[in-house]
Design an enzyme around this catalytic site. Structure first.
Site, PDB file in Angstrom:
ATOM      1  N   ARG A 175       6.339 -99.102  54.960  1.00 55.52           N
ATOM      2  CA  ARG A 175       5.299 -98.593  55.840  1.00 55.52           C
ATOM      3  C   ARG A 175       4.174 -98.196  55.111  1.00 55.52           C
ATOM      4  O   ARG A 175       4.040 -98.835  54.613  1.00 55.52           O
ATOM      5  CB  ARG A 175       6.047 -96.680  55.669  1.00 55.52           C
ATOM      6  CG  ARG A 175       7.051 -96.512  55.631  1.00 55.52           C
ATOM      7  CD  ARG A 175       7.351 -95.162  55.898  1.00 55.52           C
ATOM      8  NE  ARG A 175       7.773 -94.584  54.509  1.00 55.52           N
ATOM      9  CZ  ARG A 175       9.547 -94.905  53.498  1.00 55.52           C
ATOM     10  NH1 ARG A 175       9.858 -95.484  54.089  1.00 55.52           N
ATOM     11  NH2 ARG A 175       8.834 -94.790  52.504  1.00 55.52           N
ATOM     12  N   ARG A 179      -1.675 -91.688  53.705  1.00 54.71           N
ATOM     13  CA  ARG A 179      -1.835 -90.338  54.102  1.00 54.71           C
ATOM     14  C   ARG A 179      -3.230 -89.719  53.797  1.00 54.71           C
ATOM     15  O   ARG A 179      -3.714 -90.132  52.484  1.00 54.71           O
ATOM     16  CB  ARG A 179      -1.091 -89.129  53.162  1.00 54.71           C
ATOM     17  CG  ARG A 179       0.186 -90.088  52.852  1.00 54.71           C
ATOM     18  CD  ARG A 179       0.744 -88.725  52.170  1.00 54.71           C
ATOM     19  NE  ARG A 179       2.396 -89.431  52.212  1.00 54.71           N
ATOM     20  CZ  ARG A 179       3.576 -88.998  51.068  1.00 54.71           C
ATOM     21  NH1 ARG A 179       2.825 -87.546  50.518  1.00 54.71           N
ATOM     22  NH2 ARG A 179       4.872 -89.052  50.709  1.00 54.71           N
ATOM     23  N   ARG A 251      14.783-109.305  40.035  1.00 56.53           N
ATOM     24  CA  ARG A 251      13.784-108.775  38.713  1.00 56.53           C
ATOM     25  C   ARG A 251      14.420-107.566  37.346  1.00 56.53           C
ATOM     26  O   ARG A 251      15.178-107.420  37.951  1.00 56.53           O
ATOM     27  CB  ARG A 251      12.359-108.814  39.412  1.00 56.53           C
ATOM     28  CG  ARG A 251      12.090-109.304  40.599  1.00 56.53           C
ATOM     29  CD  ARG A 251      11.235-110.578  39.935  1.00 56.53           C
ATOM     30  NE  ARG A 251       9.584-109.966  38.934  1.00 56.53           N
ATOM     31  CZ  ARG A 251       9.340-110.178  38.200  1.00 56.53           C
ATOM     32  NH1 ARG A 251       9.853-111.966  37.690  1.00 56.53           N
ATOM     33  NH2 ARG A 251       8.306-110.102  37.545  1.00 56.53           N
ATOM     34  N   ARG A 281       4.302 -99.634  34.261  1.00 61.65           N
ATOM     35  CA  ARG A 281       3.293 -97.983  34.706  1.00 61.65           C
ATOM     36  C   ARG A 281       4.493 -98.291  33.193  1.00 61.65           C
ATOM     37  O   ARG A 281       5.370 -98.337  32.523  1.00 61.65           O
ATOM     38  CB  ARG A 281       4.431 -97.857  35.276  1.00 61.65           C
ATOM     39  CG  ARG A 281       6.018 -97.758  35.774  1.00 61.65           C
ATOM     40  CD  ARG A 281       6.517 -97.384  36.427  1.00 61.65           C
ATOM     41  NE  ARG A 281       8.285 -97.558  36.394  1.00 61.65           N
ATOM     42  CZ  ARG A 281       9.155 -96.849  37.663  1.00 61.65           C
ATOM     43  NH1 ARG A 281       8.687 -96.488  38.772  1.00 61.65           N
ATOM     44  NH2 ARG A 281       9.716 -96.921  37.555  1.00 61.65           N
ATOM     45  N   GLU A 302       6.777 -99.768  30.814  1.00 64.72           N
ATOM     46  CA  GLU A 302       7.380-100.922  31.242  1.00 64.72           C
ATOM     47  C   GLU A 302       6.645-102.451  32.067  1.00 64.72           C
ATOM     48  O   GLU A 302       6.352-102.271  32.460  1.00 64.72           O
ATOM     49  CB  GLU A 302       7.606 -99.620  32.770  1.00 64.72           C
ATOM     50  CG  GLU A 302       9.311-100.438  33.731  1.00 64.72           C
ATOM     51  CD  GLU A 302       9.689 -99.155  34.923  1.00 64.72           C
ATOM     52  OE1 GLU A 302       9.129-100.005  35.751  1.00 64.72           O
ATOM     53  OE2 GLU A 302       9.765 -98.517  34.746  1.00 64.72           O
ATOM     54  N   TYR A 350      18.515-104.218  47.474  1.00 59.15           N
ATOM     55  CA  TYR A 350      18.171-102.885  47.346  1.00 59.15           C
ATOM     56  C   TYR A 350      18.679-101.318  47.611  1.00 59.15           C
ATOM     57  O   TYR A 350      18.140-101.033  48.871  1.00 59.15           O
ATOM     58  CB  TYR A 350      16.321-102.705  46.649  1.00 59.15           C
ATOM     59  CG  TYR A 350      15.791-101.890  45.944  1.00 59.15           C
ATOM     60  CD1 TYR A 350      15.943-101.445  44.727  1.00 59.15           C
ATOM     61  CD2 TYR A 350      15.463-100.339  46.811  1.00 59.15           C
ATOM     62  CE1 TYR A 350      15.381-100.196  43.779  1.00 59.15           C
ATOM     63  CE2 TYR A 350      15.027 -99.403  45.940  1.00 59.15           C
ATOM     64  CZ  TYR A 350      14.857 -99.133  44.250  1.00 59.15           C
ATOM     65  OH  TYR A 350      14.691 -98.254  43.382  1.00 59.15           O
ATOM     66  N   ASP A 352      18.980 -97.369  47.365  1.00 60.29           N
ATOM     67  CA  ASP A 352      18.041 -96.219  46.927  1.00 60.29           C
ATOM     68  C   ASP A 352      19.678 -94.742  46.037  1.00 60.29           C
ATOM     69  O   ASP A 352      21.000 -94.963  47.257  1.00 60.29           O
ATOM     70  CB  ASP A 352      17.509 -94.490  47.893  1.00 60.29           C
ATOM     71  CG  ASP A 352      16.028 -95.052  48.096  1.00 60.29           C
ATOM     72  OD1 ASP A 352      15.303 -95.612  46.349  1.00 60.29           O
ATOM     73  OD2 ASP A 352      14.994 -94.791  48.337  1.00 60.29           O
TER      74      ASP A 352
END
Length: 385
Positions: A175, A179, A251, A281, A302, A350, A352
């Site tokens: 996407r 915004r 990964r 991060r 991380e 992957y 969610d």
């Protein structure tokens, strides 16, 4: 399907727990196997003894969904508290909000655009010579231009995937990540939250049924399948076949855990977009439970890298080489008559958490309906290829 015997479920994460519970409630005897010494898979949570912070042991998991049934399902086992994921990122010594929004644009370019002005400005930055983006880099350049791409996407993506964004397909950037308002909520979904007492407590309650036996620290070999009526396998697809066509690429993540007295970074997730910073991060776990108060803090630094044979797999790579191998494994799996492959590892996709639960519910229901019809179960509810 074999006429008699128990049902085996491999993996005590979300896929295995939900399938096991649905079948147990329908009267089936279920044995759940997991090689780890705990339940809940990669969404396992536990209290840090030193600080009292609820720690996401394998990295943060934030629940978000538009699926009302799934939302009601998880809330029937654990109260989900309101939580909005507001990610920050450090780039060239400055801190910005993600996803890129009107505040980010105005701050980055030193402007005070209104939404329509910002939209027109970003369109001017975009590389209009790219009509059909083929790579991640082309997709980003086409929609946000070089400056925003370099600051927020290029370095982070290179570190996360271990290759140049020119080698990644455009589909990874699904996407437009911009915004044109001041909304800094990372997700769009209707329902967003965190389980009040952690994911492991939720999974524990899902598994709490007299027809379920959980065997932790126990490896399940494909040869054991003959002892069960059916096997639902959420382990690695290639592992089930003893890596017959080689190992699929993943990964993995390394976590450098450290504690801090006070508030280390003031937010749950701070990304690092500069390629000169090795980690992607830092997560500060007490901020994932904002309804709690803790003086101390637990943080994870991380870093992503290639997954080795002994590492925990996190993200399927799914580039050309892996897709060719995957096709071989899918063809091999479809020759099986009493095994259904589920979840992120079992289908090499992957997923969610909400999608994982949705597919687990659908898989269990399909199995129960096929029993009534005396029809075989497919190897995959959704084809991985």
């Amino acid at each position: 399907m074999r006429a008699n015997g128990k049902i085996a479920v491999v993996g005590a994460g979300l896929s295995g727990a939900v399938i096991g519970r649905e079948l147990a409630q329908a009267g089936h005897q279920v044995e759940i196997f997991d090689t780890r010494d705990h339940i809940a898979g990669n969404c396992h949570t536990e209290r840090d003894q030193e600080t009292g912070v609820m720690v996401h042991v394998y990295g943060p998991h934030i629940f978000h969904t538009d699926d009302t049934e799934v939302w009601n399902y998880v809330n029937s086992f654990q109260t989900f508290m309101p939580y909005k994921n507001r990610v920050k990122t450090t780039s060239n010594g400055q801190v910005y909000s993600l996803p890129v929004n009107l505040h980010t644009i105005n701050q980055f370019f030193g402007k005070n655009f209104r939404p329509d002005e910002a939209r027109a400005f970003i369109e001017e930055q975009a590389d209009k010579s790219i009509s059909e983006p083929r790579t991640f880099e082309e997709q980003a350049l086409r929609f946000v231009g070089e400056e925003l791409y370099e600051a927020f996407f290029k370095g982070y993506t290179q570190k996360q995937w271990g290759c140049s964004p020119t080698e990644l397909p455009a589909s990874i950037l699904k996407r437009l990540p911009v915004r044109f308002n001041y909304d800094d909520n990372y997700f769009f979904h209707k329902y967003q939250g965190m389980p009040e007492n952690g994911y492991t407590r939720m999974v524990e309650r899902i598994l709490d049924h007299p027809n379920i036996a959980v065997k932790l620290g126990t490896h399940f070999d494909s040869a054991q399948g003959k002892d069960f009526k059916h096997v639902f396998y959420s382990g690695p697809l290639d592992g089930y076949f003893n890596y017959e066509f080689g190992r699929l690429g993943y990964r993995t993540l390394d976590f450098e855990r450290f504690t801090y007295e006070g508030d280390y970074q003031g937010c749950a997730v701070m990304n690092y977009g500069d390629v000169s910073v090795p980690h992607t991060r830092i997560t500060e776990h007490k901020h994932f439970s904002p309804w709690e108060e803790h003086a101390g803090s637990v943080c994870y630094r991380e870093t992503a890298r290639v997954c080795g044979p002994e590492d925990i797999a996190y993200y399927p790579i799914r580039l050309v080489k892996e897709k060719e191998q995957l096709a071989d494994y899918v063809a091999r799996a479809e020759q099986e008559t009493s095994v259904t492959f589920v979840g992120r590892l079992g289908t090499y996709r992957y997923l969610d958490m909400d999608v994982t639960i949705r597919e687990a519910l659908d898989t269990a229901r399909l199995y129960l309906s096929r029993l009534t019809e005396s029809a075989p179960m497919p190897a995959f509810l959704h084809s991985p290829v």
